[in-house]
Write a protein that holds these residues in place. Structure first.
Motif, PDB file in Angstrom:
ATOM      1  N   ALA A  43       0.824  -1.208   0.000  1.00  0.00           N
ATOM      2  CA  ALA A  43       0.000   0.000   0.000  1.00  0.00           C
ATOM      3  C   ALA A  43       0.855   1.254   0.000  1.00  0.00           C
ATOM      4  CB  ALA A  43      -0.935  -0.012   1.209  1.00  0.00           C
ATOM      5  N   LEU A  44       2.026   1.194   0.649  1.00  0.00           N
ATOM      6  CA  LEU A  44       2.926   2.349   0.646  1.00  0.00           C
ATOM      7  C   LEU A  44       3.297   2.753  -0.774  1.00  0.00           C
ATOM      8  CD1 LEU A  44       5.615   1.939   3.472  1.00  0.00           C
ATOM      9  CD2 LEU A  44       3.962   3.792   3.190  1.00  0.00           C
ATOM     10  N   GLN A  45       3.469   1.764  -1.641  1.00  0.00           N
ATOM     11  CA  GLN A  45       3.893   2.042  -3.011  1.00  0.00           C
ATOM     12  C   GLN A  45       2.762   2.639  -3.850  1.00  0.00           C
ATOM     13  OE1 GLN A  45       7.234  -1.039  -4.176  1.00  0.00           O
ATOM     14  NE2 GLN A  45       5.524  -2.118  -3.261  1.00  0.00           N
ATOM     15  N   ALA A  46       1.552   2.573  -3.319  1.00  0.00           N
ATOM     16  CA  ALA A  46       0.408   3.155  -4.026  1.00  0.00           C
ATOM     17  C   ALA A  46      -0.002   4.503  -3.456  1.00  0.00           C
ATOM     18  CB  ALA A  46      -0.783   2.198  -3.974  1.00  0.00           C
ATOM     19  N   LYS A  48       0.060   8.280  -2.763  1.00  0.00           N
ATOM     20  CA  LYS A  48       0.579   9.468  -3.420  1.00  0.00           C
ATOM     21  C   LYS A  48       1.486  10.245  -2.471  1.00  0.00           C
ATOM     22  CE  LYS A  48      -0.896  13.584  -5.965  1.00  0.00           C
ATOM     23  NZ  LYS A  48      -2.049  14.397  -6.421  1.00  0.00           N
ATOM     24  N   GLY A  49       2.665  10.584  -2.961  1.00  0.00           N
ATOM     25  CA  GLY A  49       3.591  11.378  -2.167  1.00  0.00           C
ATOM     26  C   GLY A  49       4.509  10.573  -1.278  1.00  0.00           C
ATOM     27  N   THR A  50       4.428   9.219  -1.327  1.00  0.00           N
ATOM     28  CA  THR A  50       5.327   8.413  -0.522  1.00  0.00           C
ATOM     29  C   THR A  50       6.738   8.512  -1.081  1.00  0.00           C
ATOM     30  OG1 THR A  50       3.518   6.874  -0.130  1.00  0.00           O
ATOM     31  CG2 THR A  50       5.716   6.137   0.463  1.00  0.00           C
ATOM     32  N   PRO A  51       7.737   8.882  -0.278  1.00  0.00           N
ATOM     33  CA  PRO A  51       9.076   9.081  -0.806  1.00  0.00           C
ATOM     34  C   PRO A  51       9.827   7.801  -1.114  1.00  0.00           C
ATOM     35  CG  PRO A  51       9.050   9.496   1.549  1.00  0.00           C
ATOM     36  CD  PRO A  51       7.629   9.271   1.135  1.00  0.00           C
ATOM     37  N   PHE A  52       9.386   6.646  -0.566  1.00  0.00           N
ATOM     38  CA  PHE A  52      10.120   5.414  -0.774  1.00  0.00           C
ATOM     39  C   PHE A  52       9.253   4.403  -1.515  1.00  0.00           C
ATOM     40  CE2 PHE A  52      12.644   7.266   2.592  1.00  0.00           C
ATOM     41  CZ  PHE A  52      13.924   7.000   2.158  1.00  0.00           C
ATOM     42  N   LEU A  53       8.803   4.761  -2.722  1.00  0.00           N
ATOM     43  CA  LEU A  53       8.059   3.818  -3.545  1.00  0.00           C
ATOM     44  C   LEU A  53       8.987   2.751  -4.108  1.00  0.00           C
ATOM     45  CD1 LEU A  53       5.813   6.275  -5.580  1.00  0.00           C
ATOM     46  CD2 LEU A  53       5.279   5.084  -3.473  1.00  0.00           C
ATOM     47  N   THR A  54      10.238   3.115  -4.364  1.00  0.00           N
ATOM     48  CA  THR A  54      11.194   2.217  -4.983  1.00  0.00           C
ATOM     49  C   THR A  54      12.544   2.385  -4.311  1.00  0.00           C
ATOM     50  OG1 THR A  54      11.750   3.911  -6.630  1.00  0.00           O
ATOM     51  CG2 THR A  54      10.043   2.331  -7.241  1.00  0.00           C
ATOM     52  N   THR A  55      13.462   1.518  -4.675  1.00  0.00           N
ATOM     53  CA  THR A  55      14.834   1.651  -4.211  1.00  0.00           C
ATOM     54  C   THR A  55      15.770   1.392  -5.387  1.00  0.00           C
ATOM     55  OG1 THR A  55      16.375   1.008  -2.458  1.00  0.00           O
ATOM     56  CG2 THR A  55      15.115  -0.756  -3.503  1.00  0.00           C
ATOM     57  N   VAL A  56      17.016   1.828  -5.250  1.00  0.00           N
ATOM     58  CA  VAL A  56      17.987   1.769  -6.348  1.00  0.00           C
ATOM     59  C   VAL A  56      19.098   0.795  -5.974  1.00  0.00           C
ATOM     60  CG1 VAL A  56      19.675   3.115  -7.658  1.00  0.00           C
ATOM     61  CG2 VAL A  56      17.459   4.118  -7.088  1.00  0.00           C
ATOM     62  N   GLU A  57      19.516  -0.011  -6.957  1.00  0.00           N
ATOM     63  CA  GLU A  57      20.572  -1.001  -6.750  1.00  0.00           C
ATOM     64  C   GLU A  57      21.543  -0.990  -7.916  1.00  0.00           C
ATOM     65  OE1 GLU A  57      18.993  -4.858  -4.208  1.00  0.00           O
ATOM     66  OE2 GLU A  57      18.959  -4.899  -6.375  1.00  0.00           O
ATOM     67  N   ALA A 189      -9.158   3.085  16.803  1.00  0.00           N
ATOM     68  CA  ALA A 189      -9.091   4.407  16.172  1.00  0.00           C
ATOM     69  C   ALA A 189      -7.824   5.143  16.591  1.00  0.00           C
ATOM     70  CB  ALA A 189     -10.329   5.218  16.543  1.00  0.00           C
ATOM     71  N   TYR A 190      -7.427   4.984  17.851  1.00  0.00           N
ATOM     72  CA  TYR A 190      -6.192   5.614  18.339  1.00  0.00           C
ATOM     73  C   TYR A 190      -4.980   5.088  17.569  1.00  0.00           C
ATOM     74  CZ  TYR A 190      -2.132   6.415  21.328  1.00  0.00           C
ATOM     75  OH  TYR A 190      -0.882   6.762  21.791  1.00  0.00           O
ATOM     76  N   LEU A 191      -4.898   3.768  17.389  1.00  0.00           N
ATOM     77  CA  LEU A 191      -3.778   3.185  16.647  1.00  0.00           C
ATOM     78  C   LEU A 191      -3.765   3.673  15.195  1.00  0.00           C
ATOM     79  CD1 LEU A 191      -4.017  -0.483  17.983  1.00  0.00           C
ATOM     80  CD2 LEU A 191      -2.233   1.193  18.533  1.00  0.00           C
ATOM     81  N   GLY A 192      -4.953   3.774  14.588  1.00  0.00           N
ATOM     82  CA  GLY A 192      -5.031   4.271  13.220  1.00  0.00           C
ATOM     83  C   GLY A 192      -4.551   5.702  13.105  1.00  0.00           C
ATOM     84  N   LYS A 193      -4.925   6.535  14.071  1.00  0.00           N
ATOM     85  CA  LYS A 193      -4.486   7.929  14.047  1.00  0.00           C
ATOM     86  C   LYS A 193      -2.974   8.026  14.245  1.00  0.00           C
ATOM     87  CE  LYS A 193      -5.334  12.515  16.006  1.00  0.00           C
ATOM     88  NZ  LYS A 193      -3.899  12.857  16.029  1.00  0.00           N
ATOM     89  N   GLN A 194      -2.439   7.211  15.150  1.00  0.00           N
ATOM     90  CA  GLN A 194      -0.993   7.214  15.357  1.00  0.00           C
ATOM     91  C   GLN A 194      -0.255   6.837  14.072  1.00  0.00           C
ATOM     92  OE1 GLN A 194       0.931   7.934  18.315  1.00  0.00           O
ATOM     93  NE2 GLN A 194      -1.015   8.936  18.740  1.00  0.00           N
ATOM     94  N   ALA A 195      -0.769   5.854  13.355  1.00  0.00           N
ATOM     95  CA  ALA A 195      -0.135   5.434  12.097  1.00  0.00           C
ATOM     96  C   ALA A 195      -0.207   6.551  11.059  1.00  0.00           C
ATOM     97  CB  ALA A 195      -0.814   4.166  11.573  1.00  0.00           C
ATOM     98  N   ARG A 196      -1.354   7.198  10.939  1.00  0.00           N
ATOM     99  CA  ARG A 196      -1.501   8.281   9.958  1.00  0.00           C
ATOM    100  C   ARG A 196      -0.590   9.456  10.296  1.00  0.00           C
ATOM    101  NH1 ARG A 196      -6.861   6.727  10.600  1.00  0.00           N
ATOM    102  NH2 ARG A 196      -7.286   8.456  12.022  1.00  0.00           N
ATOM    103  N   ASP A 197      -0.548   9.828  11.581  1.00  0.00           N
ATOM    104  CA  ASP A 197       0.310  10.951  11.997  1.00  0.00           C
ATOM    105  C   ASP A 197       1.784  10.627  11.728  1.00  0.00           C
ATOM    106  OD1 ASP A 197      -1.926  12.288  12.807  1.00  0.00           O
ATOM    107  OD2 ASP A 197      -1.616  11.964  14.957  1.00  0.00           O
ATOM    108  N   GLU A 198       2.175   9.393  12.007  1.00  0.00           N
ATOM    109  CA  GLU A 198       3.559   8.980  11.776  1.00  0.00           C
ATOM    110  C   GLU A 198       3.887   9.031  10.282  1.00  0.00           C
ATOM    111  OE1 GLU A 198       7.257   7.901  13.309  1.00  0.00           O
ATOM    112  OE2 GLU A 198       5.406   8.424  14.379  1.00  0.00           O
ATOM    113  N   PHE A 199       2.959   8.553   9.460  1.00  0.00           N
ATOM    114  CA  PHE A 199       3.168   8.583   8.008  1.00  0.00           C
ATOM    115  C   PHE A 199       3.301  10.008   7.498  1.00  0.00           C
ATOM    116  CE2 PHE A 199       1.452   9.078   3.735  1.00  0.00           C
ATOM    117  CZ  PHE A 199       2.272   8.240   3.019  1.00  0.00           C
ATOM    118  N   ASP A 200       2.412  10.890   7.949  1.00  0.00           N
ATOM    119  CA  ASP A 200       2.455  12.279   7.495  1.00  0.00           C
ATOM    120  C   ASP A 200       3.770  12.948   7.881  1.00  0.00           C
ATOM    121  OD1 ASP A 200      -0.042  12.030   6.377  1.00  0.00           O
ATOM    122  OD2 ASP A 200      -1.100  12.908   8.088  1.00  0.00           O
ATOM    123  N   GLY A 201       4.248  12.673   9.104  1.00  0.00           N
ATOM    124  CA  GLY A 201       5.516  13.259   9.536  1.00  0.00           C
ATOM    125  C   GLY A 201       6.687  12.750   8.735  1.00  0.00           C
ATOM    126  N   LEU A 202       6.709  11.447   8.456  1.00  0.00           N
ATOM    127  CA  LEU A 202       7.797  10.863   7.674  1.00  0.00           C
ATOM    128  C   LEU A 202       7.786  11.376   6.248  1.00  0.00           C
ATOM    129  CD1 LEU A 202       7.476   7.228   9.008  1.00  0.00           C
ATOM    130  CD2 LEU A 202       9.500   8.678   9.258  1.00  0.00           C
TER     131      LEU A 202
END
Length: 222
Positions: A43-46, A48-57, A189-202
């Protein structure tokens, strides 16, 4: 640097929802958590705006005489320039000229053998590097940089992400486990909010800011 493998991430998520650890939980719960974790990565790769959709090798491939197609690993989605031809001994590397699909198709004879000078990246499944001319020797090596998707998290492996994403993975996994077990909706709901806040900050932390340019508009004499 600090990092966690898959079962350690699962243990911390299980602790947050009161299911013990990966060792104490049932095999079904651990298997479900492992599936959830890989779904989160996909889901991270889908997002929008996720900085780590891919990696380089960086990779190398040994060329085979008479074979002009280099088939890349299944998770490769693209190849960055330059593509280098490395002769025996590694002296006198040659940078191949990249051509477009149209330029490659216009080449009337794609079977001529010689020292490869040009390359076309065919972005399919799998991704391929097509060489012109076709190599006539087995010793040259192709050196390239591939772009690949994030890998699934297998047992005893670290996530294919920087370690600062660990808390997000733990919170997102705990949220999914809480939903699957129909646990207290307030805690879920608390866990979901923590995950969303963490994602937005990252997402904000990993975004490279554009350079700032000031333009002065002045009328009249200085």
């Amino acid at each position: 640097s600090f990092n966690l493998v898959r079962d350690q991430i699962i243990t911390r998520a299980l602790n947050l929802v009161g299911l013990g650890s990966a060792q104490q939980a049932s095999s079904a719960d651990v298997a479900m958590a492992g599936d959830f974790l890989n779904v989160i990565i996909k889901a991270l790769q889908a997002k929008k705006g996720t900085p780590f959709l891919t990696t380089v090798e960086r990779k190398t491939a040994t060329l085979v005489a008479g074979t002009g197609t280099v088939t890349l690993d299944d998770d490769t989605i693209d190849v960055e320039e330059p593509i280098m031809l490395v002769p025996t001994g590694g002296i006198g590397e040659l940078r191949l000229t990249m051509v477009t699909r149209a330029e490659y198709q216009m080449q009337s004879d794609k079977t001529t053998q010689g020292r490869p000078l040009r390359a076309y990246v065919e972005r399919g499944s799998p991704c391929k590097i097509l060489l012109l001319p076709v190599p006539d020797a087995v010793d040259p090596t192709l050196r390239y940089t591939r772009i690949r998707l994030l890998r699934d998290i297998e047992a005893n492996t670290n996530p294919d992400l920087p370690s600062r994403w660990l808390r997000y993975l733990i919170m997102a996994l705990a949220h999914d486990l809480a939903l699957a077990r129909a646990m207290n909706p307030v805690h879920s709901a608390y866990l979901g909010k923590q995950a969303r806040d963490e994602f937005d900050g990252l997402k904000m932390d990993d975004r490279q800011p554009a350079p700032t340019r000031f333009v002065v508009r002045h009328r009249g004499p200085w």
